[in-house]
Write an enzyme that holds these catalytic residues in place. Structure first.
Site, short mmCIF file in Angstrom:
data_model
loop_
_atom_site.label_atom_id
_atom_site.label_comp_id
_atom_site.label_asym_id
_atom_site.label_seq_id
_atom_site.Cartn_x
_atom_site.Cartn_y
_atom_site.Cartn_z
N ASP A 1 -4.43 19.89 -14.28
CA ASP A 1 -4.80 18.58 -14.81
C ASP A 1 -4.27 18.53 -16.25
OD1 ASP A 1 -6.05 16.39 -16.01
OD2 ASP A 1 -7.88 16.58 -14.82
N ARG B 1 0.84 -1.21 0.00
CA ARG B 1 0.00 0.00 0.00
C ARG B 1 0.87 1.26 0.00
NH1 ARG B 1 -2.45 1.65 4.49
NH2 ARG B 1 -3.09 -0.39 5.25
N TYR C 1 -13.25 18.84 -16.45
CA TYR C 1 -13.80 17.48 -16.42
C TYR C 1 -14.90 17.42 -15.37
CZ TYR C 1 -14.25 12.60 -15.31
OH TYR C 1 -14.77 11.37 -15.03
N LYS D 1 -6.05 7.63 -19.57
CA LYS D 1 -6.23 8.21 -20.90
C LYS D 1 -4.95 8.02 -21.73
CE LYS D 1 -9.98 9.63 -18.85
NZ LYS D 1 -11.07 8.69 -18.68
C1 LIG Z 1 -9.31 15.54 -17.81
C2 LIG Z 1 -9.68 14.40 -16.90
N1 LIG Z 1 -9.25 14.41 -15.64
C3 LIG Z 1 -9.55 13.41 -14.79
C4 LIG Z 1 -10.34 12.34 -15.17
C5 LIG Z 1 -10.68 11.26 -14.16
O1 LIG Z 1 -9.86 10.15 -14.36
P1 LIG Z 1 -10.25 8.61 -14.03
O2 LIG Z 1 -11.41 8.27 -14.90
O3 LIG Z 1 -8.99 7.86 -14.34
O4 LIG Z 1 -10.62 8.56 -12.59
C6 LIG Z 1 -10.81 12.28 -16.47
C7 LIG Z 1 -11.66 11.14 -16.88
O5 LIG Z 1 -12.35 11.18 -17.87
C8 LIG Z 1 -10.48 13.35 -17.36
O6 LIG Z 1 -10.93 13.34 -18.63
#
Ligand SMILES: Cc1ncc(COP(=O)(O)O)c(C=O)c1O
Length: 383
Positions: free
Chosen positions: A176, A52, A103, A201
């Site tokens: 992000d 962990r 997002y 992604k």
């Molecule tokens: C720009 C962005 N940030 C964060 C996330 C969240 O990631 P996860 O689906 O791996 O939890 C996404 C998911 O679509 C995203 O497109």
């Protein structure tokens, strides 16, 4: 391998040039063990106790991502686990400024749990530095949260300008970087303090791993809190996911460059199409963030774009139903091209216009994708 003298593309392709010290294998070993043997004197010679907190397979993927972005890296079990670790490492009463366009999962989490955590969350148009400056509350604002290009309108925030404003008021900046990836933008070079990824992604790139990452420009107390959150909340990815992620990152540069070229080809082809009221892509000269994106993004404008259908939501859904090559699916950044009606995915509270379809360009033949969308626009035309 000497990292500084090699390009990031080479480091990624060769997994930092690391070989397994026991077998000499070029592909890293997956360490599935949850625990590590303690010596009679109570010590752990490798410094690892329990998975962990410590896992060599995750550590390899972390070293690779840290080489690409800079700073220190911690992997998480998902992008949301990474993102919420940052917010939950803040304290009740902290004021956080968040991109208005971002997002939706982040907005949803902040609305449901950020408020009960005690965070004072405010949304601002971060594409406008004046709006950022006006929204910062000196002494109260702890974090500015940015996404650029931002889902699903692909608005662009000037990272250097936003970081300068934030830092002047003692505010940390988190970016992000899921959509741009370190191939196109390295936020630390523009002043960011934290970078987060949904590694599900582009970093993985094959639509078969759920993972996330937080990177910090420096090992400060906030970074220690984020790492402690991961360990104590149990937000580590599994070793197999970490292994798949390092494999995906070996082809990151090829995939991101190809997806960017294809997205630009699609956007250019369909800009001005009579069935569309708009094509949203920062690579188009008419996009409001184009000049900043051209400065801030190096080697392409990313693989994500959106189209708005002139006939409204019904028109968008009709076209969506007619695609044959594009896959109708959520998520982004994989090898297959995806198309999605974002508003349906996000639900009734979504601010996304109903006439919008979001596209994630993959690595197929651009001609096949353009022909598929042309045919779908024709078949889905309102009669
Ligand atoms: C720009 C962005 N940030 C964060 C996330 C969240 O990631 P996860 O689906 O791996 O939890 C996404 C998911 O679509 C995203 O497109």
């Amino acid at each position: 391998m000497e990292h500084l003298s090699l390009s990031l593309q080479t480091l990624a392709a060769q997994g930092l040039g690391e070989t397994d010290p026991v077998t000499g294998a070029l592909a890293p070993v997956i360490t599935m063990s949850t625990n590590y043997e303690q010596q009679p004197d109570g010590s752990y010679p490798q410094g690892r106790v329990y998975t962990r907190a410590d896992n060599p397979t995750s550590e390899h993927a972390e070293r690779l991502l840290a080489a690409l972005e800079g700073g220190q890296c911690a992997l998480f079990g998902s992008g949301m686990a990474a993102i919420t670790a940052v917010f939950q490492s803040l304290l009740p009463g902290d004021h956080v400024l968040v991109s208005r366009v971002l997002y939706w999962g982040v907005r949803k989490w902040l609305a449901e749990f950020g408020l009960t955590w005690g965070l004072d969350v405010e949304f601002a148009d971060t594409a406008d530095p004046g709006a950022v400056a006006a929204a910062i509350r000196p002494g109260r604002t702890r974090l500015l949260w940015l996404e650029t290009p931002a889902n699903p309108m692909w608005e662009i925030t000037d990272l250097a300008a936003a970081c300068a404003l934030a830092h002047a008021a003692g505010v940390r900046v988190a970016v992000d970087n899921t959509v741009a990836t370190p191939v196109l933008t390295r936020p630390f070079e523009h002043g960011a303090d934290l970078v987060v990824h949904s590694a599900s992604k582009y970093l993985n790139g094959h639509g078969d791993v759920l993972a996330g990452a937080v990177l910090s420009a420096r090992p400060d107390p906030l970074w220690e809190r984020i790492r402690s959150w991961r360990r104590n909340a149990g937000a580590m990815p599994g070793p197999f996911e970490a292994w798949l992620l390092q494999r995906g990152m070996r082809t990151l540069f090829l995939r991101v460059h190809r997806a960017s070229e294809t997205a630009l080809a699609i956007a250019t082809h369909f800009a001005g199409h009579p069935a569309l009221s708009d094509v949203l892509y920062p690579g188009l000269p008419g996009h409001p963030g184009h000049a900043i994106a051209a400065r801030q993004m190096d080697g392409g404008f990313g693989g994500m774009l959106s189209i708005r259908l002139a006939g409204g939501a019904g028109h968008a859904l009709a076209v969506l139903g007619e695609v044959r090559v594009f896959k109708r699916a959520t998520s982004l950044g994989g090898v297959e091209s995806l198309i999605e009606h974002r508003r349906s995915s996000e639900g009734p509270s979504s601010p996304v216009p109903g006439d919008l379809l979001r596209i994630s360009a993959g690595i197929e033949s651009p001609a096949d994708l353009i022909a598929d969308l042309e045919a779908a626009l024709e078949k889905g035309r309102p009669r």
